[in-house]
Design a protein around this motif. Structure first.
Motif, PDB file in Angstrom:
ATOM      1  N   GLY A   1       0.799  -1.185   0.000  1.00  0.00           N
ATOM      2  CA  GLY A   1       0.000   0.000   0.000  1.00  0.00           C
ATOM      3  C   GLY A   1       0.851   1.262   0.000  1.00  0.00           C
ATOM      4  N   TYR A   2       0.198   2.356  -0.140  1.00  0.00           N
ATOM      5  CA  TYR A   2       0.861   3.661  -0.175  1.00  0.00           C
ATOM      6  C   TYR A   2       1.116   4.141   1.252  1.00  0.00           C
ATOM      7  CZ  TYR A   2       2.188   8.041  -2.362  1.00  0.00           C
ATOM      8  OH  TYR A   2       2.894   9.114  -2.816  1.00  0.00           O
ATOM      9  N   ASP A   3       2.292   4.653   1.515  1.00  0.00           N
ATOM     10  CA  ASP A   3       2.691   5.095   2.853  1.00  0.00           C
ATOM     11  C   ASP A   3       2.399   6.579   3.050  1.00  0.00           C
ATOM     12  OD1 ASP A   3       3.766   5.290   5.363  1.00  0.00           O
ATOM     13  OD2 ASP A   3       5.831   4.910   4.754  1.00  0.00           O
ATOM     14  N   TRP A   4       1.111   6.901   3.278  1.00  0.00           N
ATOM     15  CA  TRP A   4       0.714   8.302   3.470  1.00  0.00           C
ATOM     16  C   TRP A   4       1.367   8.906   4.700  1.00  0.00           C
ATOM     17  CZ3 TRP A   4      -1.245  10.931  -0.325  1.00  0.00           C
ATOM     18  CH2 TRP A   4      -1.965  10.274  -1.312  1.00  0.00           C
ATOM     19  N   LEU A   5       1.409   8.153   5.804  1.00  0.00           N
ATOM     20  CA  LEU A   5       2.007   8.671   7.030  1.00  0.00           C
ATOM     21  C   LEU A   5       3.499   8.922   6.842  1.00  0.00           C
ATOM     22  CD1 LEU A   5       1.581   9.463   9.971  1.00  0.00           C
ATOM     23  CD2 LEU A   5       1.980   7.069  10.589  1.00  0.00           C
ATOM     24  N   GLY A   6       4.190   8.019   6.183  1.00  0.00           N
ATOM     25  CA  GLY A   6       5.611   8.204   5.899  1.00  0.00           C
ATOM     26  C   GLY A   6       5.861   9.381   4.987  1.00  0.00           C
ATOM     27  N   LEU A   7       5.005   9.553   3.992  1.00  0.00           N
ATOM     28  CA  LEU A   7       5.129  10.679   3.070  1.00  0.00           C
ATOM     29  C   LEU A   7       4.984  12.001   3.812  1.00  0.00           C
ATOM     30  CD1 LEU A   7       5.253  11.910   0.201  1.00  0.00           C
ATOM     31  CD2 LEU A   7       2.778  11.674   0.142  1.00  0.00           C
ATOM     32  N   LEU A   8       3.914  12.129   4.574  1.00  0.00           N
ATOM     33  CA  LEU A   8       3.680  13.373   5.305  1.00  0.00           C
ATOM     34  C   LEU A   8       4.754  13.605   6.360  1.00  0.00           C
ATOM     35  CD1 LEU A   8      -0.181  13.134   5.713  1.00  0.00           C
ATOM     36  CD2 LEU A   8       1.105  14.573   4.119  1.00  0.00           C
ATOM     37  N   GLY A   9       5.150  12.550   7.060  1.00  0.00           N
ATOM     38  CA  GLY A   9       6.156  12.688   8.104  1.00  0.00           C
ATOM     39  C   GLY A   9       7.523  13.055   7.574  1.00  0.00           C
ATOM     40  N   SER A  10       7.903  12.500   6.450  1.00  0.00           N
ATOM     41  CA  SER A  10       9.250  12.757   5.933  1.00  0.00           C
ATOM     42  C   SER A  10       9.342  14.015   5.084  1.00  0.00           C
ATOM     43  CB  SER A  10       9.741  11.567   5.116  1.00  0.00           C
ATOM     44  OG  SER A  10       8.961  11.409   3.946  1.00  0.00           O
ATOM     45  N   GLN A  11       8.231  14.473   4.531  1.00  0.00           N
ATOM     46  CA  GLN A  11       8.291  15.613   3.618  1.00  0.00           C
ATOM     47  C   GLN A  11       7.837  16.921   4.258  1.00  0.00           C
ATOM     48  OE1 GLN A  11       9.851  14.877   0.778  1.00  0.00           O
ATOM     49  NE2 GLN A  11       9.876  12.828   1.624  1.00  0.00           N
ATOM     50  N   LEU A  12       6.963  16.859   5.233  1.00  0.00           N
ATOM     51  CA  LEU A  12       6.453  18.083   5.849  1.00  0.00           C
ATOM     52  C   LEU A  12       7.208  18.472   7.111  1.00  0.00           C
ATOM     53  CD1 LEU A  12       2.619  17.553   5.404  1.00  0.00           C
ATOM     54  CD2 LEU A  12       4.184  18.857   3.960  1.00  0.00           C
ATOM     55  N   VAL A  13       7.659  17.496   7.848  1.00  0.00           N
ATOM     56  CA  VAL A  13       8.437  17.745   9.067  1.00  0.00           C
ATOM     57  C   VAL A  13       9.649  16.817   9.041  1.00  0.00           C
ATOM     58  CG1 VAL A  13       6.487  18.504  10.480  1.00  0.00           C
ATOM     59  CG2 VAL A  13       7.029  16.101  10.362  1.00  0.00           C
ATOM     60  N   PRO A  14      10.716  17.191   9.708  1.00  0.00           N
ATOM     61  CA  PRO A  14      11.929  16.355   9.645  1.00  0.00           C
ATOM     62  C   PRO A  14      11.837  15.092  10.507  1.00  0.00           C
ATOM     63  CG  PRO A  14      12.318  18.255  11.033  1.00  0.00           C
ATOM     64  CD  PRO A  14      10.943  18.425  10.441  1.00  0.00           C
ATOM     65  N   LEU A  15      10.876  14.259  10.205  1.00  0.00           N
ATOM     66  CA  LEU A  15      10.718  12.990  10.905  1.00  0.00           C
ATOM     67  C   LEU A  15      10.964  11.849   9.930  1.00  0.00           C
ATOM     68  CD1 LEU A  15       7.365  13.579  12.835  1.00  0.00           C
ATOM     69  CD2 LEU A  15       9.671  13.682  13.774  1.00  0.00           C
ATOM     70  N   THR A  16      11.491  10.782  10.439  1.00  0.00           N
ATOM     71  CA  THR A  16      11.637   9.594   9.621  1.00  0.00           C
ATOM     72  C   THR A  16      10.657   8.558  10.145  1.00  0.00           C
ATOM     73  OG1 THR A  16      13.952  10.061   9.206  1.00  0.00           O
ATOM     74  CG2 THR A  16      13.223   7.833   8.802  1.00  0.00           C
ATOM     75  N   ILE A  17       9.524   8.474   9.499  1.00  0.00           N
ATOM     76  CA  ILE A  17       8.514   7.483   9.835  1.00  0.00           C
ATOM     77  C   ILE A  17       8.521   6.490   8.683  1.00  0.00           C
ATOM     78  CG2 ILE A  17       6.082   7.056  10.298  1.00  0.00           C
ATOM     79  CD1 ILE A  17       5.901  10.045  11.118  1.00  0.00           C
TER      80      ILE A  17
END
Length: 67
Positions: free
Chosen positions: A1-17
């Motif tokens: 599936g598509y990793d929406w949480l990872g996308l938002l976490g890695s691109q909007l804030v400096p988090l690596t989810i």
């Protein structure tokens, strides 16, 4: 599936989810190219990195052919 949480976490804030069972587009492409920490590549960053690698590779081939 598509990793929406990872996308938002890695691109909007400096988090690596990173969900090992899901990926987003640029993460998938970066992983396919063998780049480490593929989840850190936004589409823009991945495009820039690939353009730079391509220009360096082509410059080297041009120099070898014209040496």
């Amino acid at each position: 599936g598509y990793d929406w949480l990872g996308l938002l976490g890695s691109q909007l804030v400096p988090l690596t989810i990173d969900n090992p069972r899901r990926m987003f587009c640029s993460e998938f492409c970066a992983a396919a190219l063998g780049f480490p920490l593929a989840q850190r590549y936004s589409p823009a960053l991945l495009g820039e990195v690939v353009r730079r690698i391509h220009s360096i590779t082509n410059a080297g081939q041009w120099n070898e052919a014209h040496a």
